[in-house]
Motif scaffolding. Structure first.
Motif, PDB file in Angstrom:
ATOM      1  N   LEU A  71       0.845  -1.194   0.000  1.00  0.00           N
ATOM      2  CA  LEU A  71       0.000   0.000   0.000  1.00  0.00           C
ATOM      3  C   LEU A  71       0.877   1.239   0.000  1.00  0.00           C
ATOM      4  CD1 LEU A  71      -3.022   0.789   0.144  1.00  0.00           C
ATOM      5  CD2 LEU A  71      -2.789   0.854   2.627  1.00  0.00           C
ATOM      6  N   PHE A  72       0.550   2.189  -0.844  1.00  0.00           N
ATOM      7  CA  PHE A  72       1.316   3.433  -0.963  1.00  0.00           C
ATOM      8  C   PHE A  72       0.457   4.571  -0.410  1.00  0.00           C
ATOM      9  CE2 PHE A  72       2.578   0.436  -4.180  1.00  0.00           C
ATOM     10  CZ  PHE A  72       3.965   0.494  -4.178  1.00  0.00           C
ATOM     11  N   TYR A  87      -2.674   6.269  -2.262  1.00  0.00           N
ATOM     12  CA  TYR A  87      -2.507   6.664  -3.653  1.00  0.00           C
ATOM     13  C   TYR A  87      -2.307   5.474  -4.599  1.00  0.00           C
ATOM     14  CZ  TYR A  87      -2.246  11.619  -2.492  1.00  0.00           C
ATOM     15  OH  TYR A  87      -2.542  12.906  -2.080  1.00  0.00           O
ATOM     16  N   GLY A  88      -1.925   4.345  -4.055  1.00  0.00           N
ATOM     17  CA  GLY A  88      -1.716   3.182  -4.903  1.00  0.00           C
ATOM     18  C   GLY A  88      -1.690   1.910  -4.083  1.00  0.00           C
ATOM     19  N   LYS A  89      -1.928   0.781  -4.762  1.00  0.00           N
ATOM     20  CA  LYS A  89      -1.953  -0.501  -4.060  1.00  0.00           C
ATOM     21  C   LYS A  89      -1.662  -1.631  -5.050  1.00  0.00           C
ATOM     22  CE  LYS A  89      -5.006  -3.351  -1.142  1.00  0.00           C
ATOM     23  NZ  LYS A  89      -6.361  -3.450  -0.518  1.00  0.00           N
ATOM     24  N   ILE A  90      -0.881  -2.586  -4.597  1.00  0.00           N
ATOM     25  CA  ILE A  90      -0.655  -3.825  -5.333  1.00  0.00           C
ATOM     26  C   ILE A  90      -1.149  -4.968  -4.452  1.00  0.00           C
ATOM     27  CG2 ILE A  90       1.052  -5.333  -6.420  1.00  0.00           C
ATOM     28  CD1 ILE A  90       2.877  -2.899  -6.696  1.00  0.00           C
ATOM     29  N   LEU A  91      -2.036  -5.777  -4.971  1.00  0.00           N
ATOM     30  CA  LEU A  91      -2.629  -6.861  -4.188  1.00  0.00           C
ATOM     31  C   LEU A  91      -2.588  -8.153  -4.990  1.00  0.00           C
ATOM     32  CD1 LEU A  91      -4.268  -7.912  -1.727  1.00  0.00           C
ATOM     33  CD2 LEU A  91      -6.344  -7.254  -2.989  1.00  0.00           C
ATOM     34  N   VAL A  92      -2.156  -9.242  -4.333  1.00  0.00           N
ATOM     35  CA  VAL A  92      -2.179 -10.570  -4.940  1.00  0.00           C
ATOM     36  C   VAL A  92      -3.128 -11.447  -4.130  1.00  0.00           C
ATOM     37  CG1 VAL A  92      -0.840 -12.632  -5.461  1.00  0.00           C
ATOM     38  CG2 VAL A  92       0.136 -10.375  -5.902  1.00  0.00           C
ATOM     39  N   GLU A  93      -4.017 -12.139  -4.838  1.00  0.00           N
ATOM     40  CA  GLU A  93      -4.998 -13.009  -4.205  1.00  0.00           C
ATOM     41  C   GLU A  93      -4.907 -14.426  -4.775  1.00  0.00           C
ATOM     42  OE1 GLU A  93      -9.044 -10.974  -4.031  1.00  0.00           O
ATOM     43  OE2 GLU A  93      -7.921  -9.661  -5.402  1.00  0.00           O
ATOM     44  N   ALA A  94      -5.446 -15.365  -4.036  1.00  0.00           N
ATOM     45  CA  ALA A  94      -5.592 -16.734  -4.530  1.00  0.00           C
ATOM     46  C   ALA A  94      -6.926 -16.809  -5.266  1.00  0.00           C
ATOM     47  CB  ALA A  94      -5.553 -17.733  -3.384  1.00  0.00           C
ATOM     48  N   LEU A  95      -6.866 -16.833  -6.586  1.00  0.00           N
ATOM     49  CA  LEU A  95      -8.102 -16.874  -7.372  1.00  0.00           C
ATOM     50  C   LEU A  95      -8.743 -18.260  -7.313  1.00  0.00           C
ATOM     51  CD1 LEU A  95      -9.943 -15.365  -9.403  1.00  0.00           C
ATOM     52  CD2 LEU A  95      -8.448 -16.225 -11.227  1.00  0.00           C
ATOM     53  N   GLU A  96      -7.901 -19.288  -7.369  1.00  0.00           N
ATOM     54  CA  GLU A  96      -8.381 -20.673  -7.313  1.00  0.00           C
ATOM     55  C   GLU A  96      -7.396 -21.486  -6.489  1.00  0.00           C
ATOM     56  OE1 GLU A  96     -10.218 -23.697  -7.062  1.00  0.00           O
ATOM     57  OE2 GLU A  96     -11.236 -22.449  -8.588  1.00  0.00           O
ATOM     58  N   VAL A  97      -7.888 -22.209  -5.471  1.00  0.00           N
ATOM     59  CA  VAL A  97      -7.002 -22.926  -4.553  1.00  0.00           C
ATOM     60  C   VAL A  97      -7.109 -24.444  -4.688  1.00  0.00           C
ATOM     61  CG1 VAL A  97      -7.005 -21.047  -2.876  1.00  0.00           C
ATOM     62  CG2 VAL A  97      -8.700 -22.893  -2.662  1.00  0.00           C
ATOM     63  N   GLY A 147     -10.764   7.559  -4.309  1.00  0.00           N
ATOM     64  CA  GLY A 147     -10.677   6.179  -3.855  1.00  0.00           C
ATOM     65  C   GLY A 147      -9.793   5.393  -4.797  1.00  0.00           C
ATOM     66  N   LEU A 148      -9.400   4.209  -4.380  1.00  0.00           N
ATOM     67  CA  LEU A 148      -8.558   3.359  -5.222  1.00  0.00           C
ATOM     68  C   LEU A 148      -9.400   2.721  -6.324  1.00  0.00           C
ATOM     69  CD1 LEU A 148      -6.360   1.637  -2.499  1.00  0.00           C
ATOM     70  CD2 LEU A 148      -5.610   3.338  -4.170  1.00  0.00           C
ATOM     71  N   THR A 149      -8.857   2.796  -7.523  1.00  0.00           N
ATOM     72  CA  THR A 149      -9.519   2.206  -8.686  1.00  0.00           C
ATOM     73  C   THR A 149      -8.553   1.264  -9.393  1.00  0.00           C
ATOM     74  OG1 THR A 149     -10.886   4.193  -9.008  1.00  0.00           O
ATOM     75  CG2 THR A 149     -10.684   2.683 -10.878  1.00  0.00           C
ATOM     76  N   THR A 150      -9.051   0.121  -9.831  1.00  0.00           N
ATOM     77  CA  THR A 150      -8.214  -0.852 -10.505  1.00  0.00           C
ATOM     78  C   THR A 150      -7.803  -0.346 -11.878  1.00  0.00           C
ATOM     79  OG1 THR A 150      -9.226  -2.712  -9.329  1.00  0.00           O
ATOM     80  CG2 THR A 150      -8.092  -3.200 -11.406  1.00  0.00           C
ATOM     81  N   GLY A 151      -6.473  -0.276 -12.106  1.00  0.00           N
ATOM     82  CA  GLY A 151      -5.961   0.131 -13.395  1.00  0.00           C
ATOM     83  C   GLY A 151      -5.467  -1.040 -14.218  1.00  0.00           C
ATOM     84  N   LEU A 152      -5.056  -2.117 -13.528  1.00  0.00           N
ATOM     85  CA  LEU A 152      -4.580  -3.312 -14.224  1.00  0.00           C
ATOM     86  C   LEU A 152      -4.970  -4.529 -13.405  1.00  0.00           C
ATOM     87  CD1 LEU A 152      -2.894  -4.661 -16.473  1.00  0.00           C
ATOM     88  CD2 LEU A 152      -0.866  -4.322 -15.029  1.00  0.00           C
ATOM     89  N   LEU A 153      -5.559  -5.499 -14.063  1.00  0.00           N
ATOM     90  CA  LEU A 153      -5.995  -6.741 -13.406  1.00  0.00           C
ATOM     91  C   LEU A 153      -5.442  -7.917 -14.199  1.00  0.00           C
ATOM     92  CD1 LEU A 153      -7.718  -8.233 -11.292  1.00  0.00           C
ATOM     93  CD2 LEU A 153      -9.650  -8.053 -12.884  1.00  0.00           C
ATOM     94  N   ILE A 154      -4.688  -8.784 -13.530  1.00  0.00           N
ATOM     95  CA  ILE A 154      -4.111  -9.968 -14.164  1.00  0.00           C
ATOM     96  C   ILE A 154      -4.651 -11.200 -13.433  1.00  0.00           C
ATOM     97  CG2 ILE A 154      -1.998 -11.156 -14.841  1.00  0.00           C
ATOM     98  CD1 ILE A 154      -0.540  -8.482 -14.510  1.00  0.00           C
ATOM     99  N   GLU A 155      -5.278 -12.102 -14.178  1.00  0.00           N
ATOM    100  CA  GLU A 155      -5.837 -13.317 -13.578  1.00  0.00           C
ATOM    101  C   GLU A 155      -5.260 -14.548 -14.279  1.00  0.00           C
ATOM    102  OE1 GLU A 155     -10.071 -13.206 -13.722  1.00  0.00           O
ATOM    103  OE2 GLU A 155     -10.246 -11.756 -12.076  1.00  0.00           O
ATOM    104  N   GLY A 156      -4.813 -15.517 -13.458  1.00  0.00           N
ATOM    105  CA  GLY A 156      -4.377 -16.787 -14.010  1.00  0.00           C
ATOM    106  C   GLY A 156      -5.557 -17.644 -14.392  1.00  0.00           C
ATOM    107  N   SER A 157      -5.296 -18.677 -15.145  1.00  0.00           N
ATOM    108  CA  SER A 157      -6.394 -19.551 -15.572  1.00  0.00           C
ATOM    109  C   SER A 157      -6.174 -20.969 -15.033  1.00  0.00           C
ATOM    110  CB  SER A 157      -6.455 -19.590 -17.101  1.00  0.00           C
ATOM    111  OG  SER A 157      -5.225 -20.040 -17.644  1.00  0.00           O
TER     112      SER A 157
END
Length: 204
Positions: free
Chosen positions: A149-150, A162-172, A194-204
């Motif tokens: 978190l920035f 002002y900024g945030k990088i977050l990694v989640e477990a999409l599928e466990v 407020g924080l808005t998503t600018g880039l979203l990367i999801e694994g498959s």
């Protein structure tokens, strides 16, 4: 009063050859229990020797003796922590903290800074590792794994993310795991930010 020792080392007498070494405890004073409430204990102050002029002050050095191979000789002492006259602290081993926060504060420009250095002569590097477990329970889809978190201030001296990088477990699911990384920045609609998503990367 002051206890003055005319020597460099004060240790308990050696225990018998077939017994564990004697413990040694020293501490600051405590008030007498009872009668009066809410009285603080005394501080424990360790001091290195004072230098003169350009002579450096003495370090405060903590040493331990790690277990060795089977035998009857005493194990060698090794320095675990050195606190130097420049106020730096050097740990010779791993640093493990069980608290909830580590806070670094500096009034020096462009500080504090966290530096990770790897000096091994190979192609690998150091890393910043975020680990999330549920204390033995199974993971769940959507678990947050780690985030950065920035945070700063606005011109009203309010705290703003002002900024945030977050990694989640999409599928466990075992052998079918997938991750999700979100990069967010602060964005305003003209009246609120407020924080808005600018880039979203999801694994498959």
């Amino acid at each position: 009063g002051v206890l003055t020792v005319d020597g460099k080392v004060a240790v308990p007498l050696a225990a018998p050859h077939d017994a564990v070494g004697l413990g040694f405890t020293f501490g600051a004073g405590a008030p007498t229990a009872g009668t009066t409430n809410n009285i603080a204990g005394g501080s424990l102050i360790l001091v290195g020797g004072q230098g003169k002029g350009s002579g450096a002050g003495g370090d405060i050095i903590f040493q331990t003796a790690n277990g060795g191979s089977s035998g009857s000789a005493l194990n060698s002492l090794a320095t675990a922590l050195t606190i130097s006259d420049d106020l730096s602290a050097t740990f010779a081993g791993d640093l493990i903290a069980n608290g909830t926060s580590a806070v670094f504060i500096s009034s020096v420009s462009s500080k504090p800074r966290i530096s990770l250095t790897n000096n091994t002569n190979d192609g690998t590097s150091g890393s910043l590792l975020f680990t999330k477990t549920r204390g033995g329970a199974s993971a769940a889809n959507g678990d947050n794994i780690g985030g950065i978190l920035f945070r700063g201030q606005n011109d009203a001296v309010d705290s703003i993310d002002y900024g945030k990088i977050l990694v989640e477990a999409l599928e466990v699911d075992d052998t079918d795991e997938a991750g999700k990384m979100t990069l967010q920045v602060a964005e305003s609609n003209g009246s609120v930010s407020g924080l808005t998503t600018g880039l979203l990367i999801e694994g498959s």
